[in-house]
Design a protein around this motif. Structure first.
Motif, short mmCIF file in Angstrom:
data_model
loop_
_atom_site.label_atom_id
_atom_site.label_comp_id
_atom_site.label_asym_id
_atom_site.label_seq_id
_atom_site.Cartn_x
_atom_site.Cartn_y
_atom_site.Cartn_z
N SER A 15 34.15 51.05 55.35
CA SER A 15 35.40 50.30 55.24
C SER A 15 35.93 50.45 53.82
N THR A 16 37.18 50.06 53.62
CA THR A 16 37.77 50.17 52.29
C THR A 16 37.02 49.30 51.28
N LEU A 17 36.61 48.10 51.71
CA LEU A 17 35.85 47.22 50.83
C LEU A 17 34.50 47.85 50.48
N GLN A 18 33.81 48.41 51.46
CA GLN A 18 32.53 49.08 51.20
C GLN A 18 32.74 50.28 50.28
N LEU A 19 33.86 50.96 50.47
CA LEU A 19 34.18 52.08 49.59
C LEU A 19 34.29 51.61 48.14
N GLY A 20 34.92 50.43 47.94
CA GLY A 20 35.01 49.86 46.60
C GLY A 20 33.63 49.62 46.01
N TYR A 21 32.70 49.12 46.84
CA TYR A 21 31.33 48.89 46.36
C TYR A 21 30.61 50.22 46.10
N ALA A 22 30.91 51.24 46.88
CA ALA A 22 30.30 52.56 46.65
C ALA A 22 30.75 53.14 45.32
N GLY A 36 27.66 40.48 33.52
CA GLY A 36 28.00 41.83 33.99
C GLY A 36 27.68 42.03 35.46
N ILE A 37 26.50 41.61 35.89
CA ILE A 37 26.13 41.78 37.30
C ILE A 37 27.01 40.92 38.20
N LEU A 38 27.31 39.70 37.76
CA LEU A 38 28.22 38.84 38.53
C LEU A 38 29.58 39.50 38.71
N LEU A 39 30.11 40.06 37.64
CA LEU A 39 31.42 40.72 37.72
C LEU A 39 31.37 41.93 38.64
N LEU A 40 30.33 42.73 38.54
CA LEU A 40 30.23 43.93 39.38
C LEU A 40 30.07 43.58 40.85
N LEU A 41 29.33 42.51 41.15
CA LEU A 41 29.18 42.08 42.55
C LEU A 41 30.50 41.57 43.12
N ALA A 42 31.28 40.91 42.27
CA ALA A 42 32.53 40.31 42.75
C ALA A 42 33.73 41.25 42.67
N LEU A 43 33.64 42.28 41.83
CA LEU A 43 34.81 43.08 41.51
C LEU A 43 35.52 43.71 42.71
N PRO A 44 34.84 44.48 43.57
CA PRO A 44 35.57 45.07 44.70
C PRO A 44 36.23 44.03 45.59
N LEU A 45 35.58 42.88 45.75
CA LEU A 45 36.16 41.82 46.58
C LEU A 45 37.36 41.18 45.89
N LEU A 46 37.26 40.98 44.57
CA LEU A 46 38.39 40.41 43.81
C LEU A 46 39.61 41.32 43.91
N VAL A 47 39.39 42.61 43.75
CA VAL A 47 40.51 43.56 43.85
C VAL A 47 41.06 43.55 45.27
N TYR A 48 40.18 43.43 46.25
CA TYR A 48 40.57 43.38 47.66
C TYR A 48 41.49 42.19 47.94
N TRP A 49 41.25 41.07 47.26
CA TRP A 49 42.08 39.87 47.43
C TRP A 49 43.35 39.93 46.60
N ILE A 50 43.22 40.34 45.35
CA ILE A 50 44.35 40.29 44.42
C ILE A 50 45.30 41.48 44.60
N LEU A 100 47.82 43.70 36.53
CA LEU A 100 46.39 43.69 36.85
C LEU A 100 45.54 43.64 35.59
N GLY A 101 45.98 44.33 34.53
CA GLY A 101 45.24 44.30 33.28
C GLY A 101 45.14 42.88 32.72
N ALA A 102 46.26 42.16 32.78
CA ALA A 102 46.26 40.77 32.29
C ALA A 102 45.38 39.89 33.16
N ILE A 103 45.50 40.04 34.49
CA ILE A 103 44.71 39.20 35.41
C ILE A 103 43.22 39.45 35.24
N PHE A 104 42.83 40.73 35.30
CA PHE A 104 41.41 41.03 35.22
C PHE A 104 40.87 40.87 33.80
N GLY A 105 41.72 41.05 32.80
CA GLY A 105 41.30 40.74 31.44
C GLY A 105 40.93 39.27 31.31
N LEU A 106 41.76 38.40 31.87
CA LEU A 106 41.47 36.96 31.85
C LEU A 106 40.21 36.63 32.65
#
Length: 503
Positions: free
Chosen positions: A153-160, A260-274, A479-485
């Motif tokens: 799936s696209t979300l799994q692709l983000g995690y890959a 760092g690990i928290l951000l990496l685990l959440a990142l593909p899902l955060l992008v998927y939502w935002i 996106l830079g401002a959002i993810f920077g924050l």
């Protein structure tokens, strides 16, 4: 008709004139900064020669931003200028009056010191590791394998994509080589499988999602591992020289791991939502990756050798610090790669990016050291620390980290940011009573990777993804401002308490 013909002919000349003016200003701006600062009297409490040195240093930083020449050439010009003018900019009257002191010889020793710096050679070695990944094809195989396994799936692709960056990051100190050079050439083939075209409304179908995940994942992994970003290694050298604090690979990773690990685990899902993709399933991607892997065949002997050597290096970097220097480990691995013909001596000589980086960082180490040597850093720290007098050291630390992070909007290079601001921020912290300096120095350094998400020009990686056509400029800034924050909030909320608890 004639008028139209004349107009058509004049347009290229007009464009060339515009380009020429822009190029001229790129060169004029650094010189103008040096001249302007040099004619201003030195501020109270700062020796005149230190102010002159700062003028040259400021000109170098401006040149690194405007880029009239490559970064290595800018650094070399700065070092040469200081060496030639050493009696006026590098040494004060007391040193010049010392019996037997030769400013010309002393200045040359200062100028060349960066080229004998172990940290600089570790950075160079990291580029050789990237060359080995490319020559052997191991980096491409790892990325394709992860896409095949996780690309349903696209979300799994983000995690890959994120997982591929995590695997490559510890042994690839160039985020540009890792993300822009290895991961981007693979994922740029993905959107076309779904008719998602660059610079087109269909870009949002899937292309925009995978590009932003790859870019932001690279920023986080660059902070997670000491050896994932060249300025990280430069930072620990500046920390050692400025406040005499040593930071090793394992301490760095342990400090950044929770955030760092928290951000990496959440990142593909955060992008998927935002920044949601229009296409949610991506079975075709797995099939494409499978075909590409089939075309590559089984692992070659060179791939196996590279995998074994980089694993050995990583183990020694983590656990062998008491017995062998990290740079020595890297040089041993390079020698073994040459012996096993993973790459040839000619390949090494032709890898201009590595040699450019060697010259760049060697000169920047010397220039940053000079800023401290002439007393500018200590003076500026005392001046800046005034408004923070009486503030809790922890509150002051959080404020200074946030200032350091968002100041990256002013820089087009993490290296320039590190060289210009890290010594000053360290010195400011040292003037605040009760400041836990080891933790403060470590936390400042850990932000160097995640700050690269802020703007289209924040790093070399960003320019590649911005140029893909899948990230419009308005989306990139938003996106830079959002993810920077998000990044700095998680870092301050999770990373700061964790590092202080580690002690």
């Amino acid at each position: 008709m004639n008028g139209m013909a004349i107009q058509e002919k004049s347009e290229p000349g007009s464009a060339l004139s515009t380009i020429s003016v822009r190029s001229s200003w790129r060169a004029i701006a650094p010189i103008a900064v040096v001249a302007l600062l040099a004619i201003i009297p030195a501020p109270e409490g700062l020796p005149q020669h230190a102010w002159y040195y700062f003028a040259i240093f400021a000109g170098v930083i401006v040149a690194l931003m405007t880029e009239p020449l490559p970064g290595g050439a800018v650094g070399l010009l700065g070092v040469v200028a200081v060496t030639v003018l050493a009696p006026f900019v590098l040494y004060g009257p007391e040193e010049l009056a010392r019996p037997g002191f030769n400013p010309a010889d002393a200045a040359l020793a200062w100028a060349l010191a960066g080229f004998s710096n172990a940290t600089v050679w570790l950075i160079f070695a990291a580029f050789m590791f990237a060359l080995a990944y490319d020559k052997a094809g191991l980096g491409r195989r790892i990325a394709l394998t992860l896409v095949k396994l996780m690309g349903r799936s696209t979300l799994q692709l983000g995690y890959a994509i994120t997982a591929a960056d995590i695997v490559l990051a510890p042994v690839t100190a160039s985020s540009t080589a890792r993300s822009a050079g290895t991961i981007y050439p693979i994922i740029r083939n993905v959107p076309g499988l779904y008719g998602s075209k660059p610079n087109h409304p269909s870009a949002r179908d899937i292309g925009s999602y995978v590009m932003w995940v790859a870019l932001s994942a690279s920023a986080v992994t660059s902070s997670l591992f000491l050896t994932a970003l060249a300025p990280n290694v430069l930072a620990i050298e500046i920390v050692r020289r400025t406040v005499n604090i040593e930071i090793d690979w394992l301490s760095w990773f342990a400090a950044m791991a929770p955030a760092g690990i928290l951000l990496l685990l959440a990142l593909p899902l955060l992008v998927y939502w935002i920044y949601p993709p229009g296409i949610k399933r991506s079975e075709e991607v797995r099939q494409w990756a499978d075909r590409e892997l089939a075309a590559m065949g089984s692992m070659s002997g060179r791939e196996i050798i590279v995998a074994a050597l980089v694993t050995m290096a990583l183990v020694l970097w983590i656990f062998g610090g008491r017995y062998v220097n990290a740079t020595t480990v890297a040089l041993i691995v390079i020698a073994m790669m040459l012996v096993t013909r993973v790459f040839t001596w000619e390949d090494l000589l032709k890898y201009s990016a590595a040699w450019n980086t060697l010259a760049w960082f060697a000169t920047l180490v010397s220039l940053a050291d000079g800023l401290n040597r002439v007393g500018f850093v200590a003076w500026f720290a005392e001046t800046l620390a005034g408004p923070l007098a009486g503030v809790s050291p922890i509150v002051a630390m959080v404020v200074l980290i946030a200032v350091f992070f968002f100041a990256h909007y002013m820089f087009a290079s993490v290296t320039a940011h590190t060289t210009a601001m890290l010594p000053v921020m360290l010195a400011v912290g040292a003037t605040i009573p009760g400041m836990p300096m080891r933790e403060y120095a470590l936390l400042l350094s850990l932000t160097l990777g995640i700050m690269a998400v802020l703007s289209p020009y924040a790093s070399g990686v960003n320019s590649v993804y911005y140029g893909s056509g899948y990230l419009p400029v308005s989306d990139f800034w938003r996106l830079g401002a959002i993810f920077g924050l998000i990044f700095i909030t998680v870092f301050l909320a999770v990373g700061v308490p964790w590092v202080l608890m580690m002690g």
